[in-house]
Design an enzyme around this catalytic site. Structure first.
Site: not given
Length: 243
Positions: A109, A129
């Site tokens: 990210e 995740e």
């Protein structure tokens, strides 16, 4: 845990927690956000490079801290990640991600928040995740814009890693080079950016974000206005040879 090296108008920021593969904990995230905030108001700044010390760019969010979160602290922690990513995006100058080793989860990210990404061969990219019981969130929303909806879905739904070659083919990184050439490839890119006129580059960075976030008609109207503004000091005329 955040190292800042200044070389004239170039700022190099390094995640510096190599014993933890530069895993992002609250202290590192706060330090990164503070460093970026201090640079944002520096009128002499031309280019920022974001890299990581040690064997990898970033192994993702710190698992030990994440394991201790509850619903309230989880919101605080993910907001810290967003704050750091958003600070990268809001810098008024180009930001180049220098990637090697591993670019995982929140580390991806951070990389996605940069304007350009240069990766060493052998680097691996993943958004794992879902395998930890949580969704990929905040600046993971940039991934469909970079690689398309299907490939973004593949990353966040499977959690499987891709190699640097595939990341390049998908458009996740703009340049791929041998690991031994990473520093020089980044340096060459920085020189390309420094060749741009200072204020024009800042305008272009602003417009790139408008193009991402605003409707087409509004983006074009803003572009016309910035083009006119660029002539206010006569610099384009001089650079193009008008007496």
């Amino acid at each position: 845990m955040v190292e800042l090296v200044r070389e004239g108008g170039v700022a190099r920021i390094f995640l510096n927690r190599p014993q933890k593969v530069n895993a992002l904990d609250s202290a590192l995230l706060d330090g990164l956000a503070a460093t970026l905030a201090s640079l944002a108001t520096d009128s002499s700044l031309r280019v920022v490079v974001l890299g990581g010390r040690g064997k990898a760019f970033c192994g993702g969010a710190d698992v030990n801290e994440m394991a201790a979160l509850d619903p309230r602290t989880a919101r605080d922690f993910i907001t810290r990640i967003h704050r750091a990513c958003d600070a990268i995006r809001r810098l008024p100058v180009p930001v180049v991600a220098q990637l090697h080793g591993a670019v995982i989860g929140a580390g991806l990210e951070l990389a996605a928040s940069c304007d350009l990404r240069i990766a060493a061969e052998g680097t691996r990219f993943a958004m794992p995740e879902v395998r930890l019981g949580i969704p990929s969130v905040v600046e993971a929303a940039l991934l469909p814009r970079l690689v398309g909806s299907g490939r973004a879905a593949w990353l966040v739904l499977t959690g499987e890693a891709i190699d640097a070659k595939r990341a390049y083919e998908w458009g996740l990184v703009e340049t791929l080079c041998p690991a031994a050439d990473l520093d020089q490839t980044v340096a060459t890119t920085v020189q390309m950016l420094l060749a741009g006129e200072r204020e024009a580059l800042r305008m272009q960075k602003e417009l790139l974000q408008m193009w991402e976030e605003q409707p087409l008609t509004q983006s074009i109207a803003a572009s016309v206005e910035r083009f006119s503004q660029a002539y206010a000091n006569g610099l384009p005329n001089r650079l193009m040879g008008k007496p």
